[in-house]
Design a protein around this motif. Sequence first.
Motif, PDB file in Angstrom:
ATOM      1  N   SER A 114       0.821  -1.214   0.000  1.00 42.09           N
ATOM      2  CA  SER A 114       0.000   0.000   0.000  1.00 42.09           C
ATOM      3  C   SER A 114       0.855   1.264   0.000  1.00 42.09           C
ATOM      4  O   SER A 114       0.380   2.344  -0.346  1.00 42.09           O
ATOM      5  CB  SER A 114      -0.900   0.022   1.236  1.00 42.09           C
ATOM      6  N   GLY A 115       2.117   1.113   0.433  1.00 39.75           N
ATOM      7  CA  GLY A 115       2.968   2.301   0.543  1.00 39.75           C
ATOM      8  C   GLY A 115       2.579   3.159   1.737  1.00 39.75           C
ATOM      9  O   GLY A 115       3.042   4.284   1.894  1.00 39.75           O
ATOM     10  N   GLU A 116       1.694   2.623   2.604  1.00 38.95           N
ATOM     11  CA  GLU A 116       1.227   3.368   3.782  1.00 38.95           C
ATOM     12  C   GLU A 116       1.838   2.771   5.041  1.00 38.95           C
ATOM     13  O   GLU A 116       2.033   1.559   5.117  1.00 38.95           O
ATOM     14  CB  GLU A 116      -0.300   3.229   3.908  1.00 38.95           C
ATOM     15  N   PRO A 138       7.086   2.086   4.936  1.00 39.04           N
ATOM     16  CA  PRO A 138       7.673   1.942   3.596  1.00 39.04           C
ATOM     17  C   PRO A 138       8.695   3.052   3.368  1.00 39.04           C
ATOM     18  O   PRO A 138       8.456   4.185   3.794  1.00 39.04           O
ATOM     19  CB  PRO A 138       6.471   2.118   2.655  1.00 39.04           C
ATOM     20  N   LEU A 139       9.818   2.726   2.727  1.00 36.00           N
ATOM     21  CA  LEU A 139      10.840   3.744   2.468  1.00 36.00           C
ATOM     22  C   LEU A 139      10.729   4.177   1.017  1.00 36.00           C
ATOM     23  O   LEU A 139      10.480   3.338   0.141  1.00 36.00           O
ATOM     24  CB  LEU A 139      12.234   3.167   2.723  1.00 36.00           C
ATOM     25  N   PRO A 140      10.933   5.465   0.736  1.00 32.66           N
ATOM     26  CA  PRO A 140      10.865   5.909  -0.661  1.00 32.66           C
ATOM     27  C   PRO A 140      11.946   5.199  -1.480  1.00 32.66           C
ATOM     28  O   PRO A 140      13.079   5.070  -1.011  1.00 32.66           O
ATOM     29  CB  PRO A 140      11.145   7.417  -0.565  1.00 32.66           C
ATOM     30  N   ALA A 141      11.540   4.721  -2.695  1.00 29.85           N
ATOM     31  CA  ALA A 141      12.504   4.015  -3.551  1.00 29.85           C
ATOM     32  C   ALA A 141      13.566   5.008  -3.991  1.00 29.85           C
ATOM     33  O   ALA A 141      13.253   6.150  -4.336  1.00 29.85           O
ATOM     34  CB  ALA A 141      11.776   3.436  -4.752  1.00 29.85           C
ATOM     35  N   SER A 142      14.848   4.574  -3.968  1.00 28.14           N
ATOM     36  CA  SER A 142      15.905   5.489  -4.413  1.00 28.14           C
ATOM     37  C   SER A 142      16.171   5.235  -5.888  1.00 28.14           C
ATOM     38  O   SER A 142      16.579   4.138  -6.274  1.00 28.14           O
ATOM     39  CB  SER A 142      17.171   5.272  -3.585  1.00 28.14           C
ATOM     40  N   ALA A 150      10.985  -0.429   6.321  1.00 23.71           N
ATOM     41  CA  ALA A 150      11.672  -0.424   7.628  1.00 23.71           C
ATOM     42  C   ALA A 150      10.686  -0.926   8.668  1.00 23.71           C
ATOM     43  O   ALA A 150       9.548  -0.461   8.731  1.00 23.71           O
ATOM     44  CB  ALA A 150      12.123   0.990   7.976  1.00 23.71           C
ATOM     45  N   LEU A 151      11.124  -1.916   9.463  1.00 21.00           N
ATOM     46  CA  LEU A 151      10.288  -2.418  10.567  1.00 21.00           C
ATOM     47  C   LEU A 151      10.952  -2.019  11.874  1.00 21.00           C
ATOM     48  O   LEU A 151      12.113  -2.338  12.101  1.00 21.00           O
ATOM     49  CB  LEU A 151      10.223  -3.939  10.548  1.00 21.00           C
ATOM     50  N   VAL A 152      10.202  -1.329  12.715  1.00 23.72           N
ATOM     51  CA  VAL A 152      10.730  -0.981  14.029  1.00 23.72           C
ATOM     52  C   VAL A 152       9.907  -1.766  15.051  1.00 23.72           C
ATOM     53  O   VAL A 152       8.677  -1.742  15.009  1.00 23.72           O
ATOM     54  CB  VAL A 152      10.597   0.532  14.286  1.00 23.72           C
ATOM     55  N   ALA A 153      10.594  -2.499  15.944  1.00 22.42           N
ATOM     56  CA  ALA A 153       9.864  -3.325  16.934  1.00 22.42           C
ATOM     57  C   ALA A 153      10.336  -2.988  18.342  1.00 22.42           C
ATOM     58  O   ALA A 153      11.532  -2.823  18.590  1.00 22.42           O
ATOM     59  CB  ALA A 153      10.108  -4.810  16.644  1.00 22.42           C
ATOM     60  N   ARG A 154       9.370  -2.850  19.253  1.00 21.26           N
ATOM     61  CA  ARG A 154       9.691  -2.650  20.684  1.00 21.26           C
ATOM     62  C   ARG A 154       9.083  -3.809  21.461  1.00 21.26           C
ATOM     63  O   ARG A 154       7.960  -4.232  21.157  1.00 21.26           O
ATOM     64  CB  ARG A 154       9.095  -1.345  21.198  1.00 21.26           C
TER      65      ARG A 154
END
Length: 403
Positions: A114-116, A138-142, A150-154
């Motif tokens: 979804s890019g969201e 989602p990271l912008p395509a370079s 990017a997954l951030v987990a706590r």
Amino acid sequence: MLAASAAALARLAAVARAEAARLRERLRHEIDAGSARLGGARGERADATAERDAVADACGVALVLLGPDLVVTSANPLAEALLPAGQAGLVGHSLLLSTLSDELGALAREALDSGEPRDAEVRLPGPSGRLLAISARPLPASGAGPARLALVARDWTDRRHMERVRRDFVANVSHELRTPLASIRATAETLRDGAVDDPAVSQRFLDTIVTETERLARISANLLVLADAESRAREPADVDLTRLLGQTVERFRGPAAKAGVALTCEATGSLVAHAHAEQLEQAFANLVDNAITYTPAGGSVRVSGEAGPDGPVVRVADTGIGMMRDQLPRIFERFYRVDRARSRKSGGTGLGLAIVKHIVESHGGAVSVESELGRGSTFTLCLPAAHGPAAARQPDAPDTRPR
Ligand code: ADP
């Protein structure tokens, strides 16, 4: 004429060779400089990645970068520790196959497609059962490169557990307060509605009100002790346990005699713990109080202290009613009683052992129990050894002092 042309040709050939050599040299220099620049850029990128991972680690977050096929391209050390991965680690492997979490896989896929951004709490399958708060970004395509995630987990396992414990505790407290309050209210209403004119009945009802009020006072006092133990406001100091155990036992001489229970205290040598004296005395008192309460007349309670391998060990052993094996794991829970009616009759609040456990564990010690139904119970406290010179002090001679 011919000779002159040959010489000219030879000079030309020499110039051409020299020029070719110069060109080769320049080309080599440029190639060397190019590969040095490339190596430098690679090194800088590695440094930046290491720094990014160190920052994520320091902030207590697991950071994972994923390619379009949800294969992990980068993971900080905390991610490697938090997410289940095989021996080879996370990098280079599919997130789904590493974690075996459909939920996590679906969340990552959804965010990528979804890019969201997506956020969710995910419980990992398997024995760890950790609860992770996940943010998928989602990271912008370079350039023409593929989309990445990017997954951030706590780790929220402990936080959610503590929230549940707190909620249960508030519910239990209100339940425990409601019972005596309802009794006081019903008794007072009956008195108001006419019973007050019957001296025999009113005396009984007033006794009930006094008993229930005392019960409320005990519950509130125990809740304050628990809150005080949790606040850790004071600094621990070296505490003479032989004296403290003696004092505690002296406090209970009267109640023990009244219950027909023989109470003895034995402390061996110099026993010093690094602790809060008042809190330890509270823990000893709760155990001795219980031992007397749950031991029928004719029985005995023995309090002892001795030096253990890691610090002082205190035991409170009784020959009382004991408990069944399957009840033991629950007796340190707040408000748990093996026999509710019996505990209530003896003025128990169900908080005594929870207080003991909290005090001992907050000192870095441990409490355990052995018990046999109808034969008695032994509670053992392993306490932290003293730090200062007292810790090094060896017992001069075994000092076994029955009290
Ligand atoms: P209470 O105020 O009811 O004594 P505690 O937290 O001190 O609450 O103890 C929890 C329960 O553990 C008690 O209700 C009792 O059933 C059991 N218990 C505690 N100490 C003993 C003991 N020495 N012998 C037998 N049962 C005990």
